[in-house]
Design an enzyme around this catalytic site. Sequence first.
Site, PDB file in Angstrom:
ATOM      1  N   ASP A 223     -60.660 -34.024  -3.901  1.00  0.00           N
ATOM      2  CA  ASP A 223     -61.952 -34.705  -3.817  1.00  0.00           C
ATOM      3  C   ASP A 223     -62.642 -34.554  -5.180  1.00  0.00           C
ATOM      4  O   ASP A 223     -62.395 -35.345  -6.085  1.00  0.00           O
ATOM      5  CB  ASP A 223     -62.755 -34.089  -2.663  1.00  0.00           C
ATOM      6  CG  ASP A 223     -64.063 -34.809  -2.403  1.00  0.00           C
ATOM      7  OD1 ASP A 223     -64.256 -35.909  -2.936  1.00  0.00           O
ATOM      8  OD2 ASP A 223     -64.901 -34.274  -1.651  1.00  0.00           O
TER       9      ASP A 223
ATOM     10  N   LYS B  39     -56.281 -23.749   4.511  1.00  0.00           N
ATOM     11  CA  LYS B  39     -55.355 -23.983   5.597  1.00  0.00           C
ATOM     12  C   LYS B  39     -54.888 -25.438   5.621  1.00  0.00           C
ATOM     13  O   LYS B  39     -53.873 -25.760   6.206  1.00  0.00           O
ATOM     14  CB  LYS B  39     -56.057 -23.697   6.937  1.00  0.00           C
ATOM     15  CG  LYS B  39     -56.597 -22.286   7.045  1.00  0.00           C
ATOM     16  CD  LYS B  39     -57.511 -22.164   8.295  1.00  0.00           C
ATOM     17  CE  LYS B  39     -58.175 -20.788   8.308  1.00  0.00           C
ATOM     18  NZ  LYS B  39     -59.291 -20.755   9.273  1.00  0.00           N
TER      19      LYS B  39
ATOM     20  N   ASP C 179     -59.582 -30.949   8.388  1.00  0.00           N
ATOM     21  CA  ASP C 179     -60.468 -30.614   9.499  1.00  0.00           C
ATOM     22  C   ASP C 179     -61.902 -31.056   9.271  1.00  0.00           C
ATOM     23  O   ASP C 179     -62.329 -31.323   8.152  1.00  0.00           O
ATOM     24  CB  ASP C 179     -60.494 -29.091   9.701  1.00  0.00           C
ATOM     25  CG  ASP C 179     -61.297 -28.384   8.605  1.00  0.00           C
ATOM     26  OD1 ASP C 179     -61.027 -28.630   7.411  1.00  0.00           O
ATOM     27  OD2 ASP C 179     -62.206 -27.615   8.939  1.00  0.00           O
TER      28      ASP C 179
ATOM     29  N   ASP D 145     -54.097 -30.565   0.565  1.00  0.00           N
ATOM     30  CA  ASP D 145     -54.282 -31.656   1.524  1.00  0.00           C
ATOM     31  C   ASP D 145     -54.922 -32.870   0.854  1.00  0.00           C
ATOM     32  O   ASP D 145     -54.462 -33.988   0.991  1.00  0.00           O
ATOM     33  CB  ASP D 145     -55.108 -31.201   2.744  1.00  0.00           C
ATOM     34  CG  ASP D 145     -56.396 -30.468   2.386  1.00  0.00           C
ATOM     35  OD1 ASP D 145     -56.712 -30.316   1.186  1.00  0.00           O
ATOM     36  OD2 ASP D 145     -57.100 -30.033   3.313  1.00  0.00           O
TER      37      ASP D 145
HETATM   38  P1  IMP Z   1     -62.359 -30.319  -4.185  1.00  0.00           P
HETATM   39  O1  IMP Z   1     -61.333 -31.277  -4.717  1.00  0.00           O
HETATM   40  O2  IMP Z   1     -62.500 -29.072  -4.991  1.00  0.00           O
HETATM   41  O3  IMP Z   1     -63.692 -31.000  -3.969  1.00  0.00           O
HETATM   42  O4  IMP Z   1     -61.961 -29.756  -2.790  1.00  0.00           O
HETATM   43  C1  IMP Z   1     -61.074 -30.358  -1.956  1.00  0.00           C
HETATM   44  C2  IMP Z   1     -61.156 -29.643  -0.626  1.00  0.00           C
HETATM   45  O5  IMP Z   1     -62.304 -30.107   0.104  1.00  0.00           O
HETATM   46  C3  IMP Z   1     -59.956 -29.970   0.218  1.00  0.00           C
HETATM   47  O6  IMP Z   1     -58.971 -28.973   0.106  1.00  0.00           O
HETATM   48  C4  IMP Z   1     -60.532 -30.038   1.611  1.00  0.00           C
HETATM   49  O7  IMP Z   1     -60.483 -28.767   2.207  1.00  0.00           O
HETATM   50  C5  IMP Z   1     -61.971 -30.413   1.427  1.00  0.00           C
HETATM   51  N1  IMP Z   1     -62.201 -31.862   1.663  1.00  0.00           N
HETATM   52  C6  IMP Z   1     -62.566 -32.795   0.744  1.00  0.00           C
HETATM   53  N2  IMP Z   1     -62.704 -34.008   1.304  1.00  0.00           N
HETATM   54  C7  IMP Z   1     -62.405 -33.858   2.615  1.00  0.00           C
HETATM   55  C8  IMP Z   1     -62.349 -34.777   3.732  1.00  0.00           C
HETATM   56  O8  IMP Z   1     -62.612 -35.991   3.650  1.00  0.00           O
HETATM   57  N3  IMP Z   1     -61.981 -34.237   4.926  1.00  0.00           N
HETATM   58  C9  IMP Z   1     -61.687 -32.919   5.083  1.00  0.00           C
HETATM   59  N4  IMP Z   1     -61.718 -32.032   4.060  1.00  0.00           N
HETATM   60  C10 IMP Z   1     -62.087 -32.486   2.844  1.00  0.00           C
HETATM   61 MG    MG Z   2     -58.720 -27.285   1.478  1.00  0.00          MG
END
Ligand code: IMP
Ligand code: MG
Length: 178
Positions: free
Chosen positions: A102, A42, A158, A99
């Site tokens: 990470d 979302k 969120d 969004d």
């Molecule tokens: P990744 O890159 O696979 O670790 O996942 C990224 C997802 O983790 C994003 O789409 C967010 O939903 C969530 N996420 C990572 N860091 C944050 C943060 O600092 N605040 C809120 N959501 C986060």
């Molecule tokens: Mg996400």
Amino acid sequence: MHSDLEKILFTPEQIQARVHELGEKISADYAGKEIVTVGILKGAIVFFADLIREIKIPVKFDFMAASSYGITTKTSGTVRILKDIDTDIENKHVIIVEDIIDSGLTLKYLKNNFEHRKAASVKLCAMLNKPEGRRTDLTGDYIGFDVPDEFIVGYGLDYASRYRNLPYIGVLKKSVYA
Ligand code: IMP
Ligand code: MG
């Protein structure tokens, strides 16, 4: 909500200016082509809604929802698709809109998945990028801002389903989740 934040990183004005620049860049890069933007639910929806209105070439859009499997195991890059797109993306130029990047595991999986469906091209656009969190070689193609390795909320992001509606982006106080 506001009092739960440690500090504000980007104001609505800074966000709007940056999203405008991203829209201009995408419009120039894809001039003469049609693109399909896929928003990842979302968290991406606030950014997505602003971004598509800054893109001045034809855009089709769709949405996808995904959740990471085995979030505790560092090697796991497996992602479960909770909602898939309805659009046929074969031979289409796709931009995945997120969004925040990470670890990069989610987007890496989705990018591979879209390439297997024979998209003409797949690029990644994220409002925020957390370089210190990265556990893959993934880099975004269109990035709004780099952020420090802290917990970020607002503008779609969120914590426990809250703060998504804040019009700015900030760091959540550790006392809220520690
Ligand atoms: P990744 O890159 O696979 O670790 O996942 C990224 C997802 O983790 C994003 O789409 C967010 O939903 C969530 N996420 C990572 N860091 C944050 C943060 O600092 N605040 C809120 N959501 C986060
Ligand atoms: Mg996400």
